[in-house]
Design a protein around this motif. Structure first.
Motif, mmCIF file in Angstrom:
data_model
loop_
_atom_site.group_PDB
_atom_site.id
_atom_site.type_symbol
_atom_site.label_atom_id
_atom_site.label_comp_id
_atom_site.label_asym_id
_atom_site.label_seq_id
_atom_site.Cartn_x
_atom_site.Cartn_y
_atom_site.Cartn_z
ATOM 1 N N GLY A 270 23.887 -12.324 40.912
ATOM 2 C CA GLY A 270 25.048 -12.315 40.017
ATOM 3 C C GLY A 270 25.065 -11.040 39.195
ATOM 4 N N PRO A 271 26.198 -10.330 39.169
ATOM 5 C CA PRO A 271 26.262 -9.040 38.478
ATOM 6 C C PRO A 271 25.826 -9.088 37.015
ATOM 7 N N ALA A 272 26.217 -10.111 36.280
ATOM 8 C CA ALA A 272 25.834 -10.165 34.859
ATOM 9 C C ALA A 272 24.317 -10.198 34.709
ATOM 10 N N SER A 273 23.645 -10.853 35.632
ATOM 11 C CA SER A 273 22.182 -10.956 35.548
ATOM 12 C C SER A 273 21.494 -9.645 35.864
ATOM 13 N N PHE A 274 21.958 -8.919 36.882
ATOM 14 C CA PHE A 274 21.241 -7.681 37.199
ATOM 15 C C PHE A 274 21.725 -6.482 36.391
ATOM 16 N N ILE A 275 22.865 -6.587 35.733
ATOM 17 C CA ILE A 275 23.307 -5.501 34.843
ATOM 18 C C ILE A 275 22.486 -5.503 33.557
ATOM 19 N N LEU A 276 22.073 -6.682 33.089
ATOM 20 C CA LEU A 276 21.305 -6.768 31.839
ATOM 21 C C LEU A 276 20.063 -5.874 31.855
ATOM 22 N N PRO A 277 19.178 -5.960 32.848
ATOM 23 C CA PRO A 277 18.010 -5.065 32.818
ATOM 24 C C PRO A 277 18.396 -3.586 32.924
ATOM 25 N N LEU A 278 19.462 -3.289 33.630
ATOM 26 C CA LEU A 278 19.902 -1.887 33.723
ATOM 27 C C LEU A 278 20.271 -1.340 32.348
ATOM 28 N N GLN A 279 20.780 -2.211 31.479
ATOM 29 C CA GLN A 279 21.118 -1.786 30.117
ATOM 30 C C GLN A 279 19.875 -1.369 29.332
ATOM 31 N N TYR A 280 18.724 -1.862 29.754
ATOM 32 C CA TYR A 280 17.456 -1.506 29.110
ATOM 33 C C TYR A 280 16.664 -0.508 29.961
ATOM 34 N N ASN A 281 17.377 0.195 30.837
ATOM 35 C CA ASN A 281 16.771 1.213 31.703
ATOM 36 C C ASN A 281 15.654 0.645 32.575
ATOM 37 N N LYS A 282 15.838 -0.583 33.015
ATOM 38 C CA LYS A 282 14.886 -1.229 33.922
ATOM 39 C C LYS A 282 15.573 -1.471 35.251
ATOM 40 N N ILE A 283 14.883 -1.168 36.305
ATOM 41 C CA ILE A 283 15.425 -1.394 37.644
ATOM 42 C C ILE A 283 15.070 -2.822 38.051
ATOM 43 N N PRO A 284 16.086 -3.675 38.250
ATOM 44 C CA PRO A 284 15.806 -5.069 38.585
ATOM 45 C C PRO A 284 15.481 -5.260 40.066
ATOM 46 N N ILE A 285 14.667 -6.268 40.320
ATOM 47 C CA ILE A 285 14.497 -6.779 41.671
ATOM 48 C C ILE A 285 15.553 -7.874 41.804
ATOM 49 N N VAL A 286 16.408 -7.765 42.817
ATOM 50 C CA VAL A 286 17.538 -8.686 42.940
ATOM 51 C C VAL A 286 17.427 -9.470 44.249
ATOM 52 N N VAL A 287 17.396 -10.790 44.110
ATOM 53 C CA VAL A 287 17.313 -11.693 45.249
ATOM 54 C C VAL A 287 18.625 -12.474 45.308
ATOM 55 N N PRO A 288 19.536 -12.077 46.200
ATOM 56 C CA PRO A 288 20.814 -12.789 46.253
ATOM 57 C C PRO A 288 20.668 -14.204 46.805
ATOM 58 N N ARG A 289 21.460 -15.095 46.248
ATOM 59 C CA ARG A 289 21.531 -16.468 46.754
ATOM 60 C C ARG A 289 22.208 -16.448 48.119
ATOM 61 N N LYS A 290 21.828 -17.398 48.988
ATOM 62 C CA LYS A 290 22.387 -17.457 50.338
ATOM 63 C C LYS A 290 22.972 -18.839 50.627
ATOM 64 N N ALA A 291 24.112 -18.823 51.296
ATOM 65 C CA ALA A 291 24.782 -20.074 51.667
ATOM 66 C C ALA A 291 23.922 -20.906 52.620
ATOM 67 N N GLU A 292 23.183 -20.260 53.523
ATOM 68 C CA GLU A 292 22.395 -21.001 54.513
ATOM 69 C C GLU A 292 21.337 -21.898 53.872
ATOM 70 N N PHE A 293 20.957 -21.591 52.626
ATOM 71 C CA PHE A 293 19.985 -22.418 51.907
ATOM 72 C C PHE A 293 20.674 -23.297 50.855
ATOM 73 N N ASN A 294 22.006 -23.371 50.917
ATOM 74 C CA ASN A 294 22.791 -24.146 49.949
ATOM 75 C C ASN A 294 22.584 -23.680 48.514
ATOM 76 N N GLU A 295 22.416 -22.372 48.353
ATOM 77 C CA GLU A 295 22.222 -21.784 47.028
ATOM 78 C C GLU A 295 23.548 -21.307 46.441
ATOM 79 N N HIS A 296 24.539 -21.184 47.298
ATOM 80 C CA HIS A 296 25.887 -20.791 46.871
ATOM 81 C C HIS A 296 26.869 -21.225 47.949
#
Length: 169
Positions: A73-99
């Motif tokens: 979710g963009p709001a979640s990974f933009i937050l660390p960027l605001q603190y000059n931190k590079i986030p590790i981003v794991v997108p949710r997948k439909a195949e696992f019923n995560e979205h």
């Protein structure tokens, strides 16, 4: 400390939280992990966890963390960027019923290609290796000028504008 957030989407993201718990059990991760787990059904055994956190708590944990891991979710990974931190981003997948679909996967791929200021994980089995090599990966990435908020916001706006070209208002 590693801070993890799965956002507030109502489908569980157990796959990510279980993998982190396993990595701690196997001593791949040896530092404290604090997670906002939202609607996860899985209750971690080795992680300090909260279902939800306040806005201020999210900012505080993000500031304190050495590594921030988020869902796609963009709001979640933009937050660390605001603190000059590079986030590790794991997108949710439909195949696992995560979205309901794979829009997080597609969006993360787009940001990776256009801005290259996050560390994407498309297979959770790659998570341990990315955490182990986080400092090396981010040092290479920080040689680029991603941390300027104004520049990032302009680039992000361009990506969003490109996505909506041709869509009538």
């Amino acid at each position: 400390m590693i801070f993890v957030t799965v956002g507030t989407h109502e489908q569980p993201f157990d796959r990510l939280i279980k993998e982190l718990d396993t990595l701690i059990e196997k001593k791949v991760i040896t530092e404290t992990v604090i997670a906002q787990i939202g609607y996860c059904n899985y209750k971690p055994k080795n992680i300090e966890w909260y279902k939800f956190l306040s806005y201020q708590e999210m900012h505080n944990f993000t500031k304190e963390a050495r590594v921030v891991i988020t869902h796609g979710g963009p709001a979640s990974f933009i937050l660390p960027l605001q603190y000059n931190k590079i986030p590790i981003v794991v997108p949710r997948k439909a195949e696992f019923n995560e979205h309901i679909n794979n829009h997080q996967v597609e969006f993360v791929k787009l940001i990776e290609r256009k801005l290259n200021n996050l560390i994407p994980i498309y297979d959770v089995e790659d998570l341990g290796e990315k955490i182990r090599n986080y400092n090396k990966l981010t040092n290479l990435m920080s040689e680029r000028s991603f941390s300027n908020n104004k520049n990032f916001n302009k680039q992000f706006k361009n990506v969003i504008d490109d996505l909506f070209k041709g869509v009538s208002k």
